[in-house]
Structures are given as structure tokens and as C-alpha cells.
Write a protein that holds these residues in place. Structure first.
Motif, PDB file in Angstrom:
ATOM      1  N   SER A  75     -60.195 107.089  31.514  1.00 13.82           N
ATOM      2  CA  SER A  75     -61.182 105.829  31.568  1.00 13.82           C
ATOM      3  C   SER A  75     -61.460 105.975  33.153  1.00 13.82           C
ATOM      4  O   SER A  75     -60.944 106.600  34.125  1.00 13.82           O
ATOM      5  N   SER A  76     -62.767 105.430  33.484  1.00 14.46           N
ATOM      6  CA  SER A  76     -63.133 105.157  34.757  1.00 14.46           C
ATOM      7  C   SER A  76     -62.753 103.724  35.453  1.00 14.46           C
ATOM      8  O   SER A  76     -62.874 103.119  36.190  1.00 14.46           O
ATOM      9  N   GLY A  77     -62.207 102.993  34.273  1.00 16.10           N
ATOM     10  CA  GLY A  77     -61.515 101.635  34.484  1.00 16.10           C
ATOM     11  C   GLY A  77     -60.259 101.706  34.669  1.00 16.10           C
ATOM     12  O   GLY A  77     -59.484 102.847  35.027  1.00 16.10           O
ATOM     13  N   ASN A  78     -59.551 100.623  34.270  1.00 16.74           N
ATOM     14  CA  ASN A  78     -58.109 100.426  34.552  1.00 16.74           C
ATOM     15  C   ASN A  78     -57.466  99.931  33.282  1.00 16.74           C
ATOM     16  O   ASN A  78     -56.307  99.314  33.592  1.00 16.74           O
ATOM     17  N   TYR A  79     -57.847  99.785  32.058  1.00 14.88           N
ATOM     18  CA  TYR A  79     -57.290  99.178  31.038  1.00 14.88           C
ATOM     19  C   TYR A  79     -56.835  97.928  31.265  1.00 14.88           C
ATOM     20  O   TYR A  79     -55.726  97.490  30.790  1.00 14.88           O
ATOM     21  N   ASP A  80     -57.577  97.079  31.976  1.00 17.06           N
ATOM     22  CA  ASP A  80     -57.200  95.671  32.231  1.00 17.06           C
ATOM     23  C   ASP A  80     -55.659  95.635  32.940  1.00 17.06           C
ATOM     24  O   ASP A  80     -55.040  94.541  32.306  1.00 17.06           O
ATOM     25  N   ASP A  81     -55.763  96.706  33.913  1.00 14.35           N
ATOM     26  CA  ASP A  81     -54.316  96.480  34.427  1.00 14.35           C
ATOM     27  C   ASP A  81     -53.197  96.690  33.523  1.00 14.35           C
ATOM     28  O   ASP A  81     -51.978  95.912  33.836  1.00 14.35           O
ATOM     29  N   MET A  82     -53.054  97.357  32.328  1.00 12.34           N
ATOM     30  CA  MET A  82     -51.989  97.313  31.148  1.00 12.34           C
ATOM     31  C   MET A  82     -50.754  97.786  31.836  1.00 12.34           C
ATOM     32  O   MET A  82     -50.742  98.977  32.548  1.00 12.34           O
ATOM     33  N   ASP A  83     -49.684  97.116  31.619  1.00 13.22           N
ATOM     34  CA  ASP A  83     -48.326  97.603  32.178  1.00 13.22           C
ATOM     35  C   ASP A  83     -47.877  99.071  31.406  1.00 13.22           C
ATOM     36  O   ASP A  83     -47.830  98.680  30.297  1.00 13.22           O
ATOM     37  N   LEU A  84     -47.586  99.886  32.144  1.00 16.47           N
ATOM     38  CA  LEU A  84     -47.214 101.229  31.701  1.00 16.47           C
ATOM     39  C   LEU A  84     -45.727 101.499  31.466  1.00 16.47           C
ATOM     40  O   LEU A  84     -45.390 102.429  30.965  1.00 16.47           O
ATOM     41  N   THR A  85     -44.968 100.392  32.007  1.00 16.60           N
ATOM     42  CA  THR A  85     -43.614 100.868  32.205  1.00 16.60           C
ATOM     43  C   THR A  85     -42.948 101.212  30.664  1.00 16.60           C
ATOM     44  O   THR A  85     -42.069 102.252  30.967  1.00 16.60           O
ATOM     45  N   ILE A  86     -43.062 100.511  29.539  1.00 16.62           N
ATOM     46  CA  ILE A  86     -42.660 101.043  28.468  1.00 16.62           C
ATOM     47  C   ILE A  86     -42.933 102.369  28.073  1.00 16.62           C
ATOM     48  O   ILE A  86     -42.133 103.233  27.588  1.00 16.62           O
ATOM     49  N   LEU A  87     -44.212 102.653  28.159  1.00 13.23           N
ATOM     50  CA  LEU A  87     -44.782 104.034  27.790  1.00 13.23           C
ATOM     51  C   LEU A  87     -44.213 105.154  28.657  1.00 13.23           C
ATOM     52  O   LEU A  87     -43.675 106.094  28.102  1.00 13.23           O
ATOM     53  N   LYS A  88     -44.266 104.714  30.209  1.00 18.52           N
ATOM     54  CA  LYS A  88     -43.458 105.679  30.911  1.00 18.52           C
ATOM     55  C   LYS A  88     -42.081 105.920  30.472  1.00 18.52           C
ATOM     56  O   LYS A  88     -41.761 107.269  30.607  1.00 18.52           O
ATOM     57  N   ASN A  89     -41.293 104.866  30.319  1.00 16.90           N
ATOM     58  CA  ASN A  89     -39.865 105.182  29.732  1.00 16.90           C
ATOM     59  C   ASN A  89     -39.779 106.184  28.601  1.00 16.90           C
ATOM     60  O   ASN A  89     -38.864 106.678  28.319  1.00 16.90           O
ATOM     61  N   LYS A  90     -40.844 105.921  27.670  1.00 15.72           N
ATOM     62  CA  LYS A  90     -40.781 106.793  26.544  1.00 15.72           C
ATOM     63  C   LYS A  90     -40.913 108.367  26.890  1.00 15.72           C
ATOM     64  O   LYS A  90     -40.333 109.257  25.997  1.00 15.72           O
ATOM     65  N   PHE A  91     -41.337 108.723  27.989  1.00 14.46           N
ATOM     66  CA  PHE A  91     -41.699 109.978  28.295  1.00 14.46           C
ATOM     67  C   PHE A  91     -40.354 110.569  29.380  1.00 14.46           C
ATOM     68  O   PHE A  91     -40.282 111.640  29.800  1.00 14.46           O
ATOM     69  N   ASN A  92     -39.774 109.590  29.888  1.00 16.05           N
ATOM     70  CA  ASN A  92     -38.601 109.783  30.965  1.00 16.05           C
ATOM     71  C   ASN A  92     -37.217 110.095  30.312  1.00 16.05           C
ATOM     72  O   ASN A  92     -36.292 110.152  31.050  1.00 16.05           O
ATOM     73  N   GLN A  93     -37.058 109.854  29.109  1.00 19.62           N
ATOM     74  CA  GLN A  93     -35.954 109.954  28.382  1.00 19.62           C
ATOM     75  C   GLN A  93     -35.500 111.268  28.010  1.00 19.62           C
ATOM     76  O   GLN A  93     -36.131 112.188  27.963  1.00 19.62           O
TER      77      GLN A  93
END
Length: 453
Positions: A435-453
């Protein structure tokens, strides 16, 4: 005596960077805006040039100013602008001012519908790596550079040349104002539907830009793009025309290697379009005087431009990317690049339609088959963004037909999109959010954790 400039719409991404650059150079800088967001606000505040109040104040415009720098965000009826006109003050658009400050320099302009920021970032990285003296203008914050603009006494300037409108008073593309000596053109794919209503009108801007190349100058062009190739092959012989294609490379276990005369060289960027960008950057560096060995030595340390195939999180079984892609050609190239880099992994690709062109039903057919390389294709539409642009909210059937994918999924609630993405397992999968936007400032914390496991 130090010169005194006032910025109308100082909070913009590039505008506030120019203000900071000029303040650092010793100019007296003031500014106004009706809204200033982060990080512009904090950066201006730290430099002591944040306006004390939001809004427009004609009393800030006085005869002792050396000039006004006018941002695209300001309207023609802006009261500060009207006051400046009444006082007959010099009024510069952003690109006009950049030219004024670089008249005595060698000006290298990087143009095209896609890849501009990446190519510019690559060139800046190489020049900085070798300690060369240069000025620049780039359209994103890049690693290793505090500002997006630098103006000094350097003999050359590298400019990312945008085709979008110059200012509220000047409806021409920005790149006409830089008066390049060396021009690179990466590709032409119709964009800015609200400004250039037909492809022919859009293409004409690039034709005119090529014609502005001076005698003895150079036009570096991507020969893989049919429109650009046509311009290059039919360019006047009064300047040098240099075609380029993707740098030779190979992919092995998710790593891209350049194939050079000295052997293989691992690099961080990937995808056919980025290997074209890299070759273009190499041609520019050669025109400046950096040899191939020097280029390769530097580019092996290049990590990429911000929000271009940027890794948000990763594990041994998957990578979470975000990318600035929004126009059809950018979307297609980015999706195909990630899939080609990891052909054995499932690819979940999400696109936020955010720009006027992408939200316009009459432009939608240009997105046909741009998502084909993704295993799961998702569109996010914010109804408020559509309403603000006074457009019709497209439904799932319309989008599926436009993108040419019957299995495309549409979300119009950021909460629903977040829940959907967080519910998925990303074992042997990559997630790509564009996106050239920001996904309404969606919190990415849980998604990030899914890739840090």
C-alpha cells in the motif's frame, strides 16, 4: 547575511525535509500548515522551526522574505499565498527551488512510473560508500541518510524525478523543472488517473522529458519496457542513449546472486524489476565515474529502500514483507518477485487500494492479473477513503472481475482484515502487505510474532 524563506505547507514529507536541510545550511526558515503529522512534527520541533499554531497566517508573509516555497498541499486561495502574490515575492515550487539551488551542479534525474526510489537509493548508497561529495533528493527516508534532501556546494545532485503535479499554481510534472544533464527512465505504466486521464496524455509527459535532454547529455533507459525502449531508440542523436536490462543473476535457496566477471555476489534485493533497477543504478554510477568493481563492492551492502520489499519479521519458515506498491505495474512486479524468490512457499498477498486511481472503477481494469502469482489474494478498502475521494465503493464481484481472480477476498473493515490475517498459520508461507497508505495504522504485533516464533 542569511537568507530568509517561508514554507507554505511545511509539514509534507519532502517539504519538511527541505526545510530541515535549509535550516542546517544556515538559512532562516519559517513555515505554516493546517495539519502536521509525525514524524514531520517532531523533526521540525527539534530543529526549532515547528509552527506555533496550525493554520495559515498572512502576517507571516512580509517584504523582507527572500522567497516562498509552496507545497502541493496548499490551495490556490491559500491566504498566505495570496499575500505573497500581492507583495510580489518570489514564489518557488519545490522542484523550482531545487533547481535554483543546483544550477551550477551536474544534475542526474531518475524518472519512470516505478523503481525511482529504489534506483535513487542504490546510487546514493554507492556514492556514500565511496565517500563522494554529492547532493540529492529522494522520495523516501532511506537508511544511512538523515534527510530526504541535501543541498550543499557538492558538484553533482541525484534527483528522484516525479511526474506528479508541481504545485497548485503549476500543473506541469515536477521533473520538467530539474533541467537534467543525465536522465534515467525505468518504465512507463499509466498512473495518476486523476491528473492524466488518458495513457497518451501520461506518455506525452515522458516524451517531452526525453526531448529536454541537452546536447552532449545522456539518456539511460530500460530496454525491457516497450514504451521506454521506443523513446530510447528514437531519441535524437545529439545526446548519448544507453539501454539497460536486468543484471544477470540467479536465485539459490531464497538468495539472489549477481553474476559478475569476478564471480557470484549475494545481494539483499530481489526480483526481475529490482535487478533492472540495479543495472540502471550501475549505468548512472558509471556515468559519474564509479567503475563496476566499486559499484559491486558497495551494492553488496545495500539493504533496500524503506517500504520496498521491507522485511517486517521473519523466521525459518516464512517472511512478513511490506511494500509501497500501489500502481498496477508495481503490484504485479512485487507479487511476482516474492513468489519467484520462494517458489515453494505459500504467498498471501494483501493490497490496500488507497490512491484515487486504484479506487476508481474506470481504472480498475488496469489491475487485471496483477495478483496472479499470489496463492491467496486479498483487497482492503476503507469506505471512508473512498467517500473522501467522492468515488463509488466497489463490491467484491466488481473487484474480482477487475483483477481477473474469482477467489479474491475483499475486506472493508480493518478489524475483520486483522482477524483474518491473525487467524492464519504461516508455516512455509510468506505474507506481503502492499500500500501507499498505512492500513489505518493496524497493529502488527500479533502478525509479527507469528513470524518470530
Amino acid at each position: 547575511m542569511s537568507k530568509n524563506y517561508h514554507f507554505i505547507a511545511v509539514g509534507g514529507s519532502v517539504m519538511h525535509n527541505l526545510a530541515l536541510s535549509m535550516a542546517a545550511k544556515g538559512y532562516k526558515v519559517t513555515g505554516s500548515d493546517d495539519e502536521i503529522y509525525e514524524p514531520s512534527r517532531t523533526r521540525l520541533q527539534q530543529a526549532g522551526i515547528l509552527p506555533s499554531e496550525k493554520g495559515w497566517f498572512p502576517d507571516k508573509i512580509h517584504p523582507s522574505l527572500d522567497g516562498i516555497i509552496l507545497g502541493m498541499h496548499a490551495r490556490q486561495d491559500n491566504p498566505e499565498l495570496q499575500r505573497a502574490i500581492a507583495l510580489n515575492l518570489p514564489i518557488y515550487s519545490f522542484p523550482e527551488f531545487i533547481y535554483e539551488q543546483s544550477k551550477e551542479k551536474k544534475r542526474i534525474v531518475i524518472s519512470g512510473s516505478h523503481g525511482k526510489t529504489t534506483i535513487t537509493s542504490m546510487v546514493l548508497h554507492v556514492l556514500k560508500f565511496h565517500g563522494l561529495n554529492f547532493d540529492y533528493l529522494v522520495g523516501a527516508q532511506i537508511e544511512g541518510f538523515d534527510l530526504m534532501v541535501k543541498l550543499s556546494d557538492a558538484p553533482i545532485i541525484i534527483i528522484e524525478g516525479d511526474e506528479y503535479l508541481t504545485s497548485p499554481m503549476d500543473r506541469r510534472p515536477k521533473f520538467f523543472h530539474y533541467h537534467h544533464h543525465v536522465l534515467l527512465m525505468s518504465g512507463i505504466a499509466w498512473d495518476h488517473f486523476n491528473v492524466f486521464p488518458t495513457f497518451d496524455h501520461y506518455l506525452e509527459q515522458f516524451k517531452m522529458l526525453v526531448s529536454m535532454t541537452p546536447d552532449g547529455g545522456e539518456f539511460i533507459y530500460c530496454a525491457k519496457d516497450p514504451e521506454v525502449k521506443n523513446l530510447g531508440e528514437n531519441a535524437p542523436r545529439r545526446f548519448t542513449s544507453t539501454p539497460y536490462e536486468a543484471h544477470p543473476y540467479e536465485i539459490e535457496e531464497g538468495i539472489t546472486y549477481l553474476l559478475t566477471s569476478e564471480g557470484r555476489l549475494a545481494i539483499a534485493v530481489f526480483g526481475e524489476h529490482n535487478l533492472q533497477n540495479l543495472q540502471g543504478a550501475l549505468e548512472i554510477c558509471k556515468s559519474i565515474g564509479v567503475n563496476e568493481a566499486g559499484f559491486y563492492d558497495a551494492i553488496s551492502h545495500f539493504k533496500g529502500a524503506a517500504k520496498r520489499q521491507e522485511i517486517v519479521a521473519q523466521s525459518n519458515h516464512g517472511i512478513f514483507y511490506r511494500d509501497f506498491a500501489h500502481a498496477p505495474s508495481k503490484l504485479k512486479a512485487t507479487v511476482e518477485a516474492v513468489k519467484a524468490q520462494f517458489p515453494g512457499r505459500n504467498l498471501v498477498a494483501v493490497q490496500e487500494l488507497h490512491t484515487y486511481s486504484s479506487l476508481n472503477k474506470d481504472f480498475l481494469h488496469n489491475y487485471a492479473h496483477t495478483f496472479d502469482a499470489a496463492d491467496e489474494a486479498i483487497i482492503y478498502l476503507n469506505p471512508k477513503a473512498v467517500s473522501l475521494k467522492k468515488l463509488e465503493l466497489m463490491d467484491e464481484h466488481t473487484l474480482r472481475k477487475g483483477f481477473g481472480r474469482e477467489d479474491l477476498i475483499l475486506f472493508t473493515s480493518i478489524g475483520d482484515l486483522k482477524d483474518h490475517l491473525e487467524s492464519k498459520s504461516y508455516e512455509n508461507s510468506n505474507l506481503l502487505m502492499m500500500s501507499s497508505g498505512n492500513y489505518d495504522d493496524m497493529d502488527l504485533t500479533i502478525l509479527k510474532n507469528k513470524f518470530n516464533q
